[in-house]
Design a protein around this motif. Structure first.
Motif, short mmCIF file in Angstrom:
data_model
loop_
_atom_site.label_atom_id
_atom_site.label_comp_id
_atom_site.label_asym_id
_atom_site.label_seq_id
_atom_site.Cartn_x
_atom_site.Cartn_y
_atom_site.Cartn_z
N TYR A 353 -107.08 24.12 119.53
CA TYR A 353 -105.97 24.78 120.21
C TYR A 353 -105.19 25.61 119.20
CZ TYR A 353 -107.31 21.52 123.80
OH TYR A 353 -108.05 20.81 124.71
N ALA A 354 -105.75 26.74 118.88
CA ALA A 354 -105.10 27.70 117.99
C ALA A 354 -104.83 28.98 118.77
CB ALA A 354 -105.99 27.98 116.77
N GLN A 355 -103.81 29.71 118.38
CA GLN A 355 -103.42 30.90 119.11
C GLN A 355 -103.75 32.15 118.31
OE1 GLN A 355 -99.30 29.91 119.67
NE2 GLN A 355 -99.66 28.98 121.65
N GLY A 356 -104.10 33.21 119.04
CA GLY A 356 -104.41 34.47 118.42
C GLY A 356 -103.70 35.61 119.11
N SER A 357 -104.28 36.79 119.06
CA SER A 357 -103.62 37.97 119.64
C SER A 357 -104.60 38.82 120.46
CB SER A 357 -103.00 38.82 118.53
OG SER A 357 -103.99 39.22 117.59
N LYS A 358 -105.72 38.25 120.86
CA LYS A 358 -106.70 38.99 121.64
C LYS A 358 -106.51 38.71 123.13
CE LYS A 358 -110.35 39.31 118.15
NZ LYS A 358 -110.35 40.78 118.17
N PRO A 359 -106.78 39.70 123.98
CA PRO A 359 -106.70 39.45 125.43
C PRO A 359 -107.59 38.29 125.83
CG PRO A 359 -106.90 41.80 124.99
CD PRO A 359 -107.11 41.11 123.68
N ILE A 360 -107.08 37.44 126.70
CA ILE A 360 -107.84 36.28 127.16
C ILE A 360 -108.68 36.71 128.36
CG2 ILE A 360 -107.69 33.92 128.03
CD1 ILE A 360 -105.00 33.69 126.59
N THR A 361 -109.92 37.02 128.09
CA THR A 361 -110.83 37.54 129.12
C THR A 361 -112.13 36.77 129.18
OG1 THR A 361 -111.73 39.16 127.55
CG2 THR A 361 -109.89 39.88 128.93
N ASP A 362 -112.20 35.62 128.54
CA ASP A 362 -113.48 34.92 128.43
C ASP A 362 -113.99 34.38 129.75
OD1 ASP A 362 -111.22 33.21 128.21
OD2 ASP A 362 -112.50 31.59 127.51
N PHE A 363 -113.17 34.36 130.80
CA PHE A 363 -113.57 33.80 132.08
C PHE A 363 -114.00 34.86 133.09
CE2 PHE A 363 -109.16 34.92 132.24
CZ PHE A 363 -108.97 35.47 133.50
N ILE A 364 -113.87 36.14 132.77
CA ILE A 364 -114.01 37.16 133.81
C ILE A 364 -115.43 37.68 133.99
CG2 ILE A 364 -111.63 37.89 133.48
CD1 ILE A 364 -112.65 40.41 132.12
N GLY A 365 -116.30 37.55 133.01
CA GLY A 365 -117.65 38.04 133.18
C GLY A 365 -117.79 39.52 132.93
N PRO A 366 -119.04 40.03 132.97
CA PRO A 366 -119.31 41.41 132.57
C PRO A 366 -119.01 42.46 133.63
CG PRO A 366 -121.34 40.33 133.18
CD PRO A 366 -120.26 39.28 133.28
N GLU A 367 -118.73 42.04 134.86
CA GLU A 367 -118.54 43.03 135.92
C GLU A 367 -117.28 43.86 135.72
OE1 GLU A 367 -120.53 39.32 137.47
OE2 GLU A 367 -118.65 39.77 136.44
N ILE A 368 -116.25 43.26 135.16
CA ILE A 368 -114.97 43.94 134.98
C ILE A 368 -114.96 44.66 133.64
CG2 ILE A 368 -112.48 43.61 134.77
CD1 ILE A 368 -112.79 41.19 136.62
N ALA A 369 -114.66 45.95 133.68
CA ALA A 369 -114.75 46.79 132.48
C ALA A 369 -113.62 46.48 131.52
CB ALA A 369 -114.72 48.26 132.88
N VAL A 370 -113.97 46.40 130.23
CA VAL A 370 -112.99 46.21 129.17
C VAL A 370 -113.26 47.23 128.07
CG1 VAL A 370 -112.72 43.75 129.65
CG2 VAL A 370 -114.39 44.49 127.96
N ARG A 371 -112.23 47.54 127.29
CA ARG A 371 -112.38 48.43 126.16
C ARG A 371 -112.95 47.69 124.96
NH1 ARG A 371 -107.14 49.49 127.76
NH2 ARG A 371 -106.37 48.44 125.89
N GLU A 372 -113.25 48.44 123.92
CA GLU A 372 -113.78 47.82 122.71
C GLU A 372 -112.79 46.85 122.07
OE1 GLU A 372 -115.14 50.68 119.93
OE2 GLU A 372 -116.77 51.42 121.19
#
Length: 434
Positions: A353-372
């Motif tokens: 349980y450590a915190q960072g600064s990246k968008p939390i998107t690990d649950f959304i899958g490849p269908e939803i477009a994200v930037r680099e």
């Protein structure tokens, strides 16, 4: 789960629509819910709402190529309810044997798929920060049935802010957690259903309904809002990425039962780490709690955890490495600041349980477009590339990471959702200045 679209789980693993035809393959090393789902081979797992409950028994020769399994299914027909649970002898959710999951001997494995409620709503919002609460306030006030699914109300960027100095209309002596409490209460007062729940996957393949999967139930929504923020991180500890889903986990609520009567490690000092470690004390033989500094004496939650009989605290200690073999996690190496010596600790699982600064998107899958850079791509209405799916707040990875900006995103998305669900030609506002 009639059509379970590919999506990323908490451990960045994927699972997809499958049937029971090859379900016996690859379960020998499963040590987490996500690993269980991941090991289900293509065409090996499909649950239909008309037949939601199965029992499957098998014997796995582990862990070698050419595994064989004997199986029997006993369907019990119920109504529109579906879910997952497992019990395994040898490395199980319920009563694991003392022998390690690393053993190469055969073991009896039994999985139970059980009934779970499916809730239909107009709007499902994943995340309970300022963006999610503002969106819920507007949608609930517009008579849309709204649910907020929030992993933990005390760990977001606003919740851990000690002083609010630049939010319009808010006194400077108010902290972020209190402001968030006010936002949440206001949304609930207008009819929002607030639930603390871990989301482990979504299905956005259907045009009419988007589905959110949680251990507490499945939520079918006509519109889905992603508002999970940007405090995520890539695996950074040595061995963390290698053993994700094979002993490394980020969700004790999901995976604690796999470690009944077995030692585990927990790294972290934030509220989430403390609450998750407390949950693990109900199952694990020993919880090794590793903290980079000493917990505050006034932190009643931390002190309560320290008083648990099966907690061994490692204060002012660094997690150096998570160790393992082909069977999964076997231990960890820690280094105390006092002695400056690396010690080996035998554990079967490590919860980080450590915190960072990246968008939390690990649950959304490849269908939803994200930037680099990891931010979800949206238009001016906060809509993603999937109709009916919106992204608001820091999950967009906007450079303007301010609570007032996140709240603005929530307002925009809510009005866009009202237009989308009611087939309006224009945005409806509360007032028009003449």
């Amino acid at each position: 789960l009639s059509k379970l679209a590919p999506c990323t789980i908490q451990t960045y693993r994927r699972f997809c629509t499958k049937t029971f035809s090859e379900v016996g393959k690859g379960f020998a090393n499963c040590t987490s819910t996500s690993a269980f789902l991941h090991r289900l081979t293509p065409d090996s797992f499909q649950l239909r709402t008309a037949m939601p409950a199965f029992r499957l028994s098998m014997t796995c020769a582990a862990p070698v190529q050419g595994r064989t399994a004997t199986r029997s299914t006993n369907p019990r027909l119920t109504s529109q309810k579906v879910g997952l649970r497992g019990s395994m002898r040898g490395m199980s959710l319920a009563q694991p044997a003392k022998s390690s999951h690393r053993s190469s001997s055969s073991r009896q494995v039994s999985f139970v798929v059980f009934s779970m409620d499916t809730h239909e709503v107009d709007v499902a919002i994943i995340g309970g920060g300022p963006a999610g609460c503002t969106c819920a306030l507007y949608t609930a006030r517009s008579d849309m049935k709204t649910v907020i699914l929030d992993k933990n109300p005390s760990i977001g960027a606003l919740a851990i802010t000690h002083q609010i100095a630049n939010y319009p209309g808010v006194p400077t002596d108010m902290n972020g957690e209190k402001l968030l409490d006010v936002m949440r209460d206001q949304a609930v007062q207008y009819g929002t259903d607030y639930r603390q729940a871990q989301v482990f996957g979504i299905d956005v393949s259907d045009e009419e309904f988007k589905v959110v999967y949680t251990p507490e139930g499945n939520f079918k929504a006509r519109a889905l809002v992603l508002a999970t923020g940007a405090m995520g991180r890539e695996p950074s500890f040595k061995g963390e990425g290698e053993y994700l889903g094979r002993g490394v986990s980020y969700c004790a609520t999901c995976d604690a039962a796999f470690y009944r009567d077995r030692p585990v490690g927990v790294f972290g000092l934030n509220r989430e780490a403390i609450e998750e470690a407390k949950h693990l004390t109900k199952f694990a033989s020993t919880v090794h709690w590793i903290t980079p500094s000493d917990p505050k004496e006034e932190d009643v939650h931390a002190q309560d955890l320290l008083n648990a009989g099966n907690v061994q605290h490692w204060p002012k200690t660094r997690l150096m490495e998570i160790c393992g073999d082909d069977g999964g996690v076997t231990g960890m190496q820690v280094k105390t600041r006092k002695d400056n010596v690396v010690e080996d600790v035998e554990v079967d699982g490590v919860f980080v349980y450590a915190q960072g600064s990246k968008p939390i998107t690990d649950f959304i899958g490849p269908e939803i477009a994200v930037r680099e850079d990891g931010g979800v791509i949206v238009d001016e209405m906060m809509s993603t590339n999937i109709p009916g799916v919106y992204a608001i707040g820091d999950i967009r990875n906007t450079p303007f990471k301010q609570a007032v900006v996140a709240a603005s995103d929530g307002c925009i998305a809510a009005m866009a959702i009202d237009k989308y669900l009611n087939d309006r030609n224009t945005i409806r506002v509360d007032w028009v200045h003449q």
